[in-house]
Structures are given as C-alpha cells and as structure tokens.
Design a protein around this motif. Structure first.
Motif, PDB file in Angstrom:
ATOM      1  N   GLU A   7       0.860  -1.103   0.079  1.00 56.34           N
ATOM      2  CA  GLU A   7      -0.094   0.117  -0.118  1.00 56.34           C
ATOM      3  C   GLU A   7       0.834   1.301  -0.046  1.00 56.34           C
ATOM      4  O   GLU A   7       2.209   1.177  -0.068  1.00 56.34           O
ATOM      5  CB  GLU A   7      -1.163  -0.047   1.194  1.00 56.34           C
ATOM      6  CG  GLU A   7      -1.942  -1.127   1.058  1.00 56.34           C
ATOM      7  CD  GLU A   7      -2.850  -1.036   2.391  1.00 56.34           C
ATOM      8  OE1 GLU A   7      -3.489  -2.206   2.587  1.00 56.34           O
ATOM      9  OE2 GLU A   7      -3.252  -0.081   3.065  1.00 56.34           O
ATOM     10  N   GLY A   8       0.312   2.263  -0.234  1.00 57.16           N
ATOM     11  CA  GLY A   8       0.966   3.610  -0.210  1.00 57.16           C
ATOM     12  C   GLY A   8       1.000   4.140   1.336  1.00 57.16           C
ATOM     13  O   GLY A   8       0.892   3.468   2.202  1.00 57.16           O
ATOM     14  N   LEU A   9       1.772   5.186   1.534  1.00 52.60           N
ATOM     15  CA  LEU A   9       2.007   6.161   2.574  1.00 52.60           C
ATOM     16  C   LEU A   9       0.722   6.648   3.358  1.00 52.60           C
ATOM     17  O   LEU A   9       0.067   7.331   2.459  1.00 52.60           O
ATOM     18  CB  LEU A   9       3.234   7.244   2.531  1.00 52.60           C
ATOM     19  CG  LEU A   9       4.280   6.706   2.024  1.00 52.60           C
ATOM     20  CD1 LEU A   9       5.215   7.752   1.537  1.00 52.60           C
ATOM     21  CD2 LEU A   9       5.060   5.831   3.192  1.00 52.60           C
ATOM     22  N   GLN A  10       0.334   6.364   4.448  1.00 54.90           N
ATOM     23  CA  GLN A  10      -0.693   6.724   4.811  1.00 54.90           C
ATOM     24  C   GLN A  10      -0.406   7.586   6.082  1.00 54.90           C
ATOM     25  O   GLN A  10       0.462   7.263   7.175  1.00 54.90           O
ATOM     26  CB  GLN A  10      -1.673   5.781   5.517  1.00 54.90           C
ATOM     27  CG  GLN A  10      -2.032   4.630   4.408  1.00 54.90           C
ATOM     28  CD  GLN A  10      -2.854   3.672   4.957  1.00 54.90           C
ATOM     29  OE1 GLN A  10      -3.463   3.538   6.074  1.00 54.90           O
ATOM     30  NE2 GLN A  10      -3.147   2.606   4.266  1.00 54.90           N
ATOM     31  N   LEU A  11      -0.956   8.738   6.424  1.00 55.67           N
ATOM     32  CA  LEU A  11      -0.780   9.596   7.735  1.00 55.67           C
ATOM     33  C   LEU A  11      -1.314   8.737   8.822  1.00 55.67           C
ATOM     34  O   LEU A  11      -2.420   8.497   8.890  1.00 55.67           O
ATOM     35  CB  LEU A  11      -1.400  11.193   7.467  1.00 55.67           C
ATOM     36  CG  LEU A  11      -1.252  11.774   8.591  1.00 55.67           C
ATOM     37  CD1 LEU A  11       0.097  12.221   8.751  1.00 55.67           C
ATOM     38  CD2 LEU A  11      -2.048  13.177   8.345  1.00 55.67           C
ATOM     39  N   LEU A  12      -0.252   8.743   9.728  1.00 54.02           N
ATOM     40  CA  LEU A  12      -0.973   8.134  11.143  1.00 54.02           C
ATOM     41  C   LEU A  12      -1.136   9.189  12.101  1.00 54.02           C
ATOM     42  O   LEU A  12      -2.217   9.042  12.831  1.00 54.02           O
ATOM     43  CB  LEU A  12       0.303   7.286  11.657  1.00 54.02           C
ATOM     44  CG  LEU A  12       0.046   6.570  13.015  1.00 54.02           C
ATOM     45  CD1 LEU A  12      -1.025   5.580  12.691  1.00 54.02           C
ATOM     46  CD2 LEU A  12       1.293   5.665  13.275  1.00 54.02           C
ATOM     47  N   LEU A  13      -0.336   9.904  12.172  1.00 56.42           N
ATOM     48  CA  LEU A  13      -0.550  11.268  13.234  1.00 56.42           C
ATOM     49  C   LEU A  13       0.424  12.390  12.827  1.00 56.42           C
ATOM     50  O   LEU A  13       1.322  12.294  12.070  1.00 56.42           O
ATOM     51  CB  LEU A  13      -0.482  10.836  14.778  1.00 56.42           C
ATOM     52  CG  LEU A  13       0.795  10.187  14.864  1.00 56.42           C
ATOM     53  CD1 LEU A  13       1.825  11.023  15.263  1.00 56.42           C
ATOM     54  CD2 LEU A  13       0.856   9.257  16.185  1.00 56.42           C
ATOM     55  N   LYS A  14      -0.028  13.507  13.632  1.00 55.08           N
ATOM     56  CA  LYS A  14       0.861  14.314  13.239  1.00 55.08           C
ATOM     57  C   LYS A  14       0.729  15.580  14.474  1.00 55.08           C
ATOM     58  O   LYS A  14      -0.158  15.529  15.285  1.00 55.08           O
ATOM     59  CB  LYS A  14       0.472  15.483  11.797  1.00 55.08           C
ATOM     60  CG  LYS A  14      -1.084  16.047  12.012  1.00 55.08           C
ATOM     61  CD  LYS A  14      -1.399  16.958  10.770  1.00 55.08           C
ATOM     62  CE  LYS A  14      -2.633  17.651  10.951  1.00 55.08           C
ATOM     63  NZ  LYS A  14      -3.037  18.284  10.054  1.00 55.08           N
ATOM     64  N   ALA A  15       1.732  16.715  14.595  1.00 61.12           N
ATOM     65  CA  ALA A  15       1.939  17.547  15.539  1.00 61.12           C
ATOM     66  C   ALA A  15       2.392  19.013  14.836  1.00 61.12           C
ATOM     67  O   ALA A  15       3.316  18.823  14.210  1.00 61.12           O
ATOM     68  CB  ALA A  15       2.759  17.276  16.647  1.00 61.12           C
ATOM     69  N   THR A  16       1.891  20.137  15.052  1.00 61.17           N
ATOM     70  CA  THR A  16       2.327  21.177  14.447  1.00 61.17           C
ATOM     71  C   THR A  16       3.082  22.143  15.130  1.00 61.17           C
ATOM     72  O   THR A  16       3.484  23.327  14.833  1.00 61.17           O
ATOM     73  CB  THR A  16       1.060  21.767  13.757  1.00 61.17           C
ATOM     74  OG1 THR A  16       0.158  22.181  14.835  1.00 61.17           O
ATOM     75  CG2 THR A  16       0.400  21.029  12.662  1.00 61.17           C
TER      76      THR A  16
END
Lengths: 112, 114
Positions: free
Chosen positions: B42-51
């Motif tokens: 599969e492709g790259l999937q965003l798991l989580l982020k912090a800004t």
C-alpha cells in the motif's frame, strides 16, 4: 474514501528509454507531488506542482525529469532517458491545501 | 538542510508488547512533524501529526509528542497487534522555511508476532 491512483503498479524499462508514470489525484485537490524511494533508502521529495506550474523541486529533479497535468485529471512524471539508478518506487501525492497529503500506492520502476 | 533520523529496524515484538520508535530531527524554525505508515503493498498513510511544540498527536492507539527541547517525536503504542506490522516513517515539513515538502526518515519496519 477518495484515493490517489497510480498506474502501472510495476514497470520494467530498458536503460535509455523514456518512461511515463501516471497518477490520478483526488479530484478537488490543488497541490500535486512526486516522491521516490530507492530500495532500502529514504523517501525523497522530487517535485511539487500547483496552479499548473512547478512550485518546488529537489536537486534530484534534473533535466531528465518533467511533470505535466495534461487534461485536468491526470498528473504525470516523465523520465526522458532512464538510468539504472532511477530504479525506485515512485509515489504520487495530492493535497487540498499545502498540508494533508494523500499518497498513492506507488509505481515500482525497474530499469534494466 | 532539514533532516530526520529514526531508529534502524527491523523491530520484532510480540503481540501486546510496548512499542517505541525513536525519531529526532534537525530543522530551522518550527517544523510540523508527522508519522506515516506503509502497510505491505500500500501507499504511505498519515498516522498522526503535531504542528507545534508540546503537541501530542494520536491515532489508533499510537501517540507521539513534539519535544522541541530534545528535537524529538518518538512514536509509542502501549500494546501492539499483529495488524500493526508495517513500515513506519517519521517526517517533517518546514513551511517556516518556505517549503511544504516532506523530509522523511529511512523508515522502521515493525513485525509483530502472535
């Protein structure tokens, strides 16, 4: 859920040949990107595209590479004369704003 | 330039074990930080982020806290499952430097065994 679609999933080409990798971004997205991952190495940025022009490109993205959005739905990456070192997984991505990428599943390019 | 360093894999854990994947970064200004996951085929999937600093991103039981003082964004999960087997990528985006491109780490392959 909307997807970014890449075709083909795997392409084998001879060294020196031109290759075109195709991507269908999500329909309301405005920003488009190509990344690549050489086996065992980092995912690397190649180019970003917005408003029908390149907005950023890396030093990898030399004159052998070009991108195009030919018909308002497809987004293509062309490599004019492939080299062995172009063998990699190529990922297309799109986003509605500058953040929030959705990546495709990738095209594995093998240059022989 | 900006860079991301994450722990080398592969990592093999038993089901229900605690997971930590270390990630540190070098960047000017105040980048946004991300964890992406790639399941087989599969492709790259965003798991989580912090800004911003001290933000905690969380999703599917995974957590990571943006630590500016240690320039780190370590991924943790209290109890892994076989279905978590994948390659995990730490990444940053530095819009403060005028760029929205993602800079990735090398990826860490996680295998969870029953």
């Amino acid at each position: 859920e909307p997807e970014v679609t890449q075709t083909p999933s795997h392409q084998v080409t001879q060294m020196g040949q031109e290759v075109i990798l195709r991507c269908v971004p999500i329909s309301n997205h405005l920003y488009f990107y190509w990344y690549r991952q050489i086996l065992g190495q980092k995912v690397e940025f190649l180019v970003s595209f917005y408003n029908n022009e390149i907005s950023e490109k890396s030093e990898i993205f030399d004159d052998q590479f070009s991108v195009e959005r030919p018909d308002g739905s497809n987004f293509t990456l062309k490599i004019r004369s492939t080299k062995l070192e172009d063998s990699a997984m190529y990922f297309c991505a799109s986003s509605e704003r500058a953040y929030g990428y959705t990546f495709g599943s990738g095209t594995r390019l093998t240059v022989v | 330039g900006d860079s991301v360093t994450q722990m080398e894999g592969p990592v093999t854990l038993s089901e229900e074990a605690f997971l930590t994947i270390n990630c540190t970064y070098t960047a000017t200004g105040y980048p946004s930080l991300f964890w992406y996951v790639q399941y087989p085929g599969e492709g790259l999937q965003l798991l989580l982020k912090a800004t911003k600093a001290d933000d905690k991103g969380s999703n599917k039981g995974f957590e990571a806290t943006y630590r500016k003082e240690t320039t780190s964004f370590h991924l943790e999960k209290g109890s892994v499952q076989v279905s978590d087997s994948a390659v995990y990528f730490c990444a940053l985006s530095n819009s403060g430097a005028g760029s929205y491109q993602l800079t990735f780490g090398k990826g860490t392959k996680l295998s969870v065994i029953p």
